[in-house]
Design a protein around this motif. Structure first.
Motif, short mmCIF file in Angstrom:
data_model
loop_
_atom_site.label_atom_id
_atom_site.label_comp_id
_atom_site.label_asym_id
_atom_site.label_seq_id
_atom_site.Cartn_x
_atom_site.Cartn_y
_atom_site.Cartn_z
N THR A 6 5.26 -2.11 -9.84
CA THR A 6 5.77 -1.43 -10.66
C THR A 6 5.09 0.06 -10.96
OG1 THR A 6 4.68 -2.47 -12.36
CG2 THR A 6 6.99 -3.35 -11.75
N ASP A 7 5.88 1.03 -11.40
CA ASP A 7 5.04 2.10 -12.07
C ASP A 7 5.78 2.60 -13.31
OD1 ASP A 7 6.54 4.59 -11.20
OD2 ASP A 7 6.15 3.84 -9.52
N ASN A 8 5.23 3.27 -14.23
CA ASN A 8 5.87 3.64 -15.57
C ASN A 8 6.18 5.17 -15.32
OD1 ASN A 8 3.35 4.64 -15.46
ND2 ASN A 8 3.09 4.07 -17.69
N LYS A 62 1.47 9.54 -5.60
CA LYS A 62 1.92 10.91 -5.08
C LYS A 62 2.93 11.23 -5.69
CE LYS A 62 2.22 9.77 -0.56
NZ LYS A 62 2.73 9.96 0.69
N HIS A 63 4.04 10.50 -6.06
CA HIS A 63 5.44 10.92 -6.61
C HIS A 63 5.78 10.64 -8.02
CE1 HIS A 63 5.95 11.70 -2.33
NE2 HIS A 63 6.05 10.52 -1.86
N SER A 64 5.29 9.82 -8.55
CA SER A 64 5.85 8.92 -9.84
C SER A 64 5.35 9.71 -10.99
CB SER A 64 5.62 7.52 -9.68
OG SER A 64 4.40 7.27 -10.21
N ARG A 65 4.28 10.40 -10.98
CA ARG A 65 3.54 10.89 -12.39
C ARG A 65 3.20 9.80 -13.46
NH1 ARG A 65 7.73 15.69 -13.46
NH2 ARG A 65 8.13 16.27 -11.31
N ALA A 77 12.90 6.84 -6.49
CA ALA A 77 12.47 6.47 -5.03
C ALA A 77 13.51 6.44 -4.21
CB ALA A 77 11.38 5.20 -5.25
N ASP A 78 13.70 7.10 -3.16
CA ASP A 78 14.79 7.12 -2.27
C ASP A 78 14.31 6.96 -0.92
OD1 ASP A 78 17.00 7.73 -0.86
OD2 ASP A 78 17.33 9.58 -1.66
N PRO A 79 14.44 6.09 -0.05
CA PRO A 79 14.24 5.50 1.23
C PRO A 79 14.75 7.01 2.16
CG PRO A 79 15.08 3.74 0.51
CD PRO A 79 15.21 4.69 -0.80
N ALA A 80 15.89 7.47 1.82
CA ALA A 80 16.49 8.50 2.76
C ALA A 80 15.79 9.79 2.56
CB ALA A 80 17.98 8.67 2.26
N ALA A 81 14.94 9.82 1.48
CA ALA A 81 14.07 11.14 1.40
C ALA A 81 12.78 11.25 2.09
CB ALA A 81 14.13 11.37 -0.23
N GLY A 82 12.49 10.17 2.74
CA GLY A 82 11.30 10.29 3.58
C GLY A 82 11.06 9.10 4.52
N LEU A 83 9.75 8.93 5.14
CA LEU A 83 9.94 7.96 6.39
C LEU A 83 9.07 6.88 5.71
CD1 LEU A 83 8.72 10.72 9.12
CD2 LEU A 83 10.79 9.37 8.81
N GLY A 84 8.07 6.82 4.77
CA GLY A 84 7.01 5.91 4.26
C GLY A 84 7.96 4.55 4.03
N ALA A 133 0.69 -1.30 -0.10
CA ALA A 133 0.08 0.09 -0.16
C ALA A 133 0.94 1.13 0.06
CB ALA A 133 -0.85 0.04 1.10
N GLU A 134 1.68 1.16 0.86
CA GLU A 134 2.89 2.37 0.90
C GLU A 134 3.35 2.67 -0.69
OE1 GLU A 134 3.52 4.81 2.98
OE2 GLU A 134 4.98 5.76 1.83
N CYS A 135 3.86 1.40 -1.30
CA CYS A 135 4.60 1.67 -2.62
C CYS A 135 3.59 2.35 -3.36
CB CYS A 135 5.16 0.33 -3.13
SG CYS A 135 6.41 -0.31 -2.11
N1 LIG Z 1 7.27 5.56 -7.20
C1 LIG Z 1 7.93 6.48 -7.28
N2 LIG Z 1 8.35 7.19 -8.12
C2 LIG Z 1 9.26 8.33 -7.89
N3 LIG Z 1 9.55 8.78 -6.86
C3 LIG Z 1 9.28 8.14 -5.60
C4 LIG Z 1 8.43 7.08 -5.72
N4 LIG Z 1 8.59 6.61 -4.48
C5 LIG Z 1 9.09 7.26 -3.53
N5 LIG Z 1 9.50 8.28 -4.36
C6 LIG Z 1 10.61 9.46 -3.73
O1 LIG Z 1 11.11 8.81 -2.48
C7 LIG Z 1 10.84 9.75 -1.49
C8 LIG Z 1 10.62 8.86 -0.33
O2 LIG Z 1 9.43 8.16 -0.32
P1 LIG Z 1 8.86 7.85 1.06
O3 LIG Z 1 9.79 7.29 2.15
O4 LIG Z 1 7.46 6.86 0.87
O5 LIG Z 1 8.32 9.15 1.51
P2 LIG Z 1 7.07 10.11 1.32
O6 LIG Z 1 6.06 9.34 0.55
O7 LIG Z 1 6.59 10.26 2.83
O8 LIG Z 1 7.79 11.35 0.75
C9 LIG Z 1 9.51 10.36 -1.88
O9 LIG Z 1 9.54 11.42 -1.32
C10 LIG Z 1 9.76 10.58 -3.25
O10 LIG Z 1 10.36 11.66 -3.97
#
Ligand SMILES: Nc1ncnc2c1ncn2[C@@H]1O[C@H](COP(=O)(O)OP(=O)(O)O)[C@@H](O)[C@H]1O
Ligand SMILES: [Mg+2]
Lengths: 215, 179
Positions: free
Chosen positions: B126-128, B103-106, B133-140, B95-97
């Protein structure tokens, strides 16, 4: 008009008794009130009620037995009118209920029962072969981006949302405070924009709209 | 719930003396109860949707995918006897992915594939979209990784700039594993 025969499936004694009283007060004949899935299938097929009101969650498994029982019964008795009540609503379940395209389907949040007038109207509509979908399911159907509805005006979207709940043009007019004729115009325009076959029949119109939204 | 009990208590008190006030209190109690139920349902549903118990992991993910503002196909199945805690961790990870993809991938489309053998369950999300995506950039994602580790599971990312994003969630489910 003869009294409508209704089968009720709800495992909580208190709610079951409350619903029995409610239906009796509104001139339904409760022909069976059951508390489990297997009994429900048997009664639906044997008694062929005018309508059934069914809680999704029933013993023995307390998962979606009520829903499964209803789907199984409608395989044997096509179009058997059922209104399913649930603590939460899922698009997935709405789609399963509507999949045969025959109508006579209701799917409402349990708390809607507390608005007695609307609830009884929904039960009657379903018994009539109509549809009664919870506004929250309809909102989810409308939200899904798969079918862009951008071509519709805000008013048309509003009319569409009401229509998808299963309401007649007259009922939509009453709640939007516009004439039935005006609703008719919006409906015609919606059908043209979505490329749907127009129909004079309320129930068939609703089914066409739902089939479209389910994509 | 406290205000509900209060309204009902007052209604009980007033029922003979003042029927009009009682009716008013009961109507307030009803709307309190209805909105409390709605709140509770929203919280419960995001953590452990009932459809997960009804239909298992794949069914729960199918139901989730239908509600997303992104077309996502769900393919495959989970082991029949998946421990509830593993099921829940795998569901929340997926669900988080998916939430990230929205939210982020467009992206214009996404996919979930479930595969399993006797030992491990593997879910590929997967998404296109644009990648990155970067675990260091958020908490999820970090939260999900930590949760999976408690089940000896893991989450692997392949998300180059420019996309696509491929995330592989692996959780052991076979017998003889640590709980
Ligand atoms: N599927 C994705 N496509 C593009 N960027 C992503 C994707 N998943 C995550 N990211 C990037 O990685 C970051 C970290 O994700 P996450 O740890 O879930 O934190 P959050 O969603 O709270 O920002 C996001 O802020 C985003 O910039
Ligand atoms: Mg996130």
């Amino acid at each position: 008009m003869s009294r409508m025969r209704i089968v009720l499936a709800e495992d909580l004694t208190l709610l079951r008794d409350g619903l029995i009283r409610l239906f009796q007060a509104h001139d339904f004949e409760v022909v069976a009130a059951v508390d489990n899935g297997p009994q429900l299938i048997r009664d639906l097929v044997a008694l062929r009620p005018d309508v059934a009101v069914v809680d999704v969650r029933l013993p023995p498994g307390y998962s979606d037995e009520g829903l499964r029982a209803v789907l199984a019964a409608r395989q044997q008795v096509p179009g058997l009118p059922v209104l399913v009540l649930s603590q939460y609503v899922e698009q997935l379940y709405a789609r399963e209920l509507l999949a045969d395209g025959l109508g006579g389907i209701g799917y409402l949040l349990k708390d809607r029962v507390s608005d007695v007038g609307q609830f009884i109207a929904a039960v009657r509509r379903v018994a009539d072969g109509g549809t009664a979908l919870d506004p929250s399911v309809v909102a989810k159907l409308l939200d899904s981006r798969r079918r862009p509805l951008d071509r519709l005006s805000p008013r048309e979207r509003e009319v569409l949302a009401h229509m998808a709940q299963g309401r007649s043009n007259a009922a939509i007019g009453a709640s939007l405070v516009i004439t039935e004729r005006a609703v008719g115009k919006h409906t015609a325009s919606i059908f043209t924009k979505l490329g749907l076959q127009p129909s004079e029949d309320d129930n068939r119109r609703v089914l066409a709209v739902l089939a479209y939204l389910e994509g | 719930m406290v205000s509900l009990a209060l309204s009902l208590g007052m209604a009980q008190d007033l029922i003979r003396a003042d029927p009009d006030a009682t009716a008013q209190l009961l109507s307030e109690a009803r709307s309190t109860a209805v909105s409390a139920l709605a709140d509770l349902r929203t919280v419960m549903h995001s953590i452990h949707p009932a459809v997960l118990a009804d239909r298992g992991l794949a069914g729960g993910l199918r139901a989730l995918a239908l509600d997303l503002a992104l077309p996502v196909t769900v393919d495959g199945d989970a082991p029949a006897a998946l421990p509830a805690a593993v099921q829940s961790a795998a569901y929340l990870a997926t669900a988080e992915c998916l939430a990230n993809a929205v939210k982020h991938s467009r992206a214009t489309a996404g996919g979930v594939t479930l595969r399993h053998d006797g030992a491990v369950l593997r879910i590929v999300v997967t998404d296109n979209g644009i990648g990155g995506a970067d675990p260091a950039a958020g908490l999820g994602l970090r939260g999900v990784m930590r949760r999976l580790e408690t089940f000896d599971g893991r989450l692997d990312l392949d998300s180059p700039a420019g996309g696509p994003t491929v995330i592989t969630i692996t959780v052991p489910h076979g017998p003889g594993r640590l709980p």
